[in-house]
Design an enzyme around this catalytic site. Structure first.
Site, PDB file in Angstrom:
ATOM      1  N   ARG A   1      18.444  41.482  37.979  1.00 32.80           N
ATOM      2  CA  ARG A   1      20.505  40.862  37.873  1.00 32.80           C
ATOM      3  C   ARG A   1      20.237  39.681  38.932  1.00 32.80           C
ATOM      4  NH1 ARG A   1      25.649  44.160  37.237  1.00 32.80           N
ATOM      5  NH2 ARG A   1      26.309  41.750  36.146  1.00 32.80           N
TER       6      ARG A   1
ATOM      7  N   GLN B   1      35.103  46.865  33.085  1.00 37.67           N
ATOM      8  CA  GLN B   1      34.955  47.373  35.082  1.00 37.67           C
ATOM      9  C   GLN B   1      36.275  47.169  34.647  1.00 37.67           C
ATOM     10  OE1 GLN B   1      33.051  44.528  33.443  1.00 37.67           O
ATOM     11  NE2 GLN B   1      31.639  44.404  34.113  1.00 37.67           N
TER      12      GLN B   1
ATOM     13  N   ASP C   1      30.125  38.237  44.091  1.00 40.18           N
ATOM     14  CA  ASP C   1      28.499  38.380  43.710  1.00 40.18           C
ATOM     15  C   ASP C   1      28.201  37.857  44.881  1.00 40.18           C
ATOM     16  OD1 ASP C   1      30.417  39.535  41.112  1.00 40.18           O
ATOM     17  OD2 ASP C   1      28.581  41.021  41.330  1.00 40.18           O
TER      18      ASP C   1
HETATM   19  O1  MRU Z   1      28.649  42.466  36.574  1.00 36.32           O
HETATM   20  P1  MRU Z   1      29.697  43.753  37.219  1.00 36.32           P
HETATM   21  O2  MRU Z   1      30.214  45.153  36.817  1.00 36.32           O
HETATM   22  O3  MRU Z   1      28.563  44.017  38.697  1.00 36.32           O
HETATM   23  O4  MRU Z   1      29.974  43.178  38.727  1.00 36.32           O
HETATM   24  C1  MRU Z   1      30.821  43.338  39.419  1.00 36.32           C
HETATM   25  C2  MRU Z   1      31.832  42.183  39.890  1.00 36.32           C
HETATM   26  O5  MRU Z   1      32.233  41.266  39.906  1.00 36.32           O
HETATM   27  C3  MRU Z   1      32.371  42.456  41.026  1.00 36.32           C
HETATM   28  O6  MRU Z   1      34.024  41.523  41.344  1.00 36.32           O
HETATM   29  C4  MRU Z   1      31.550  41.463  42.672  1.00 36.32           C
HETATM   30  O7  MRU Z   1      30.126  42.044  42.448  1.00 36.32           O
HETATM   31  C5  MRU Z   1      32.031  42.338  44.017  1.00 36.32           C
HETATM   32  S1  MRU Z   1      31.397  43.864  44.283  1.00 36.32           S
HETATM   33  C6  MRU Z   1      32.629  44.519  45.682  1.00 36.32           C
END
Ligand code: MRU
Length: 356
Positions: A88, A199, A240
């Site tokens: 990713r 999510q 992220d």
């Molecule tokens: O695509 P995802 O579900 O991995 O994205 C997650 C997020 O955007 C979260 O806000 C981020 O990873 C912070 S996690 C503590």
């Protein structure tokens, strides 16, 4: 944190296997999955069985452990590390964890490598847990201040899932909320649904329910009117990748919430462990923004009346779609960064003040 009253971490190592909670099945089914090979770890990250920046970092670290168990060979380990980093693109924790593991393993002999890899993956996991707990203790002070002034329930808006399911435990954005709840402060969380993968609705609302925290799922577009009505006291989101100038890359839609918060004088905080800081790039246009399969947009998944998981198409087959997974919130829209070392301004000065 807890699921049906039982404490869990999101990832653990047992009998030479890595165990994860399959997040693609939540909230409808609770399934613990075994990762046996590095390919399993890569696949779990790609398909988002595990997701959230800190958790994919820890999974990548354990992925390297699996790679050594499978084939204790340096070129295989290097190939595994490259494939893990590529699984990713946006969350910097993935590369951070793999680089940290590879540095620790460089020059180590074949007999010792597995133990050293396991110890380091465990250290990454335990460090994240400790950092997220500290983020909560620092962020708690902000919630306490609002609660003292307001003398009523504190309404907090969050986006996506930056909860314990995205980390090892506690979460980043949710950690101050869990700490406030444990201290007896009345909190209520507005949970952005977070299309296309939901999510927020599927994971954040679920984990808050399991901890007995009042929450309401809203559409991704509802935050603006709630802020205009004075029904949001603060926003807390995760990230992220945070650039050292304070720009924050997070789940798509975060930027629009920050704009709305600015327009309505609502404090907008970002919670992060230092593993999420990118010290190498200054210009957010250099961040690789993940573009995911358009099927995530054109289809939705849920349970039918027989409790069976079903996936259905929701718009014309002919329609094109663009599924950008992240956006960037400029530093000037961020009230503060809540880190394991304290709260700072979203700026180079702020971050360097905490992390010399
Ligand atoms: O695509 P995802 O579900 O991995 O994205 C997650 C997020 O955007 C979260 O806000 C981020 O990873 C912070 S996690 C503590």
């Amino acid at each position: 944190m807890k699921i049906e009253g039982k404490s869990y971490k999101t990832i653990w190592f047992e009998n030479n296997l890595v165990k994860i909670i399959d997040q693609t099945k939540l909230p409808h089914q609770f399934i613990i999955k075994d990762l046996k090979t590095v390919k399993d770890a890569i696949n779990a990250i790609k398909t988002m069985k595990v997701r959230g920046a800190p958790l994919i970092g820890a999974t990548a670290a354990y992925g390297l452990v699996l790679s050594i168990i499978e084939n204790n060979d340096l070129s295989f380990l290097k190939k595994s590390s490259e494939e893990l980093i590529a699984s990713r693109p946006t969350a910097i924790n993935l590369k951070w964890a793999v680089d940290r593991m590879m540095k620790k393993l460089s020059g180590v002999n074949d007999e010792d490598i597995l133990k050293i890899a396991l110890d380091e993956a465990k250290a990454i996991k335990e460090e994240d847990e400790k950092f997220c707990k500290n983020i909560g203790l620092h962020g708690l002070k902000i919630i306490e201040e609002i609660a003292n002034n307001k003398k009523d329930t504190v309404n907090i808006l969050t986006h996506c899932n930056a909860g314990w399911l995205a980390t090892i435990d506690w979460g980043t954005a949710t950690s101050p909320i869990y700490h406030a709840h444990q201290k007896g402060i009345k909190v209520h969380v507005w949970v952005d649904e977070t299309r296309p993968r939901n999510q927020g609705a599927n994971l954040t609302s679920y984990e808050l329910n399991e901890e007995g925290i009042s929450n309401t799922v809203i559409t991704d577009n509802a935050g603006g009117i709630l802020m205009q009505r004075g029904e949001v006291d603060m926003c807390i989101v995760g990230t992220d990748r945070t650039l050292f100038n304070g720009d924050v890359c997070n789940k798509i839609g975060t930027y629009l919430k920050a704009l709305s918060a600015k327009d309505n004088n609502v404090p907008f905080y970002v919670a992060l462990p230092s593993s999420t800081i990118d010290w190498s790039i200054k210009d957010h246009r250099q961040i690789p923004i993940e573009e995911r399969n358009s099927e995530e947009l054109s289809h939705v998944e849920g349970i039918d009346e027989n409790n069976e998981i079903k996936k259905v198409r929701i718009y014309p087959q002919k329609s094109k779609s663009l599924n950008l997974a992240f956006d960037v919130t400029p530093a000037e829209l961020v009230t503060g960064l809540i880190t394991e070392k304290g709260i700072c301004e979203a700026s180079e000065k702020g971050l360097k003040g905490l992390f010399k």
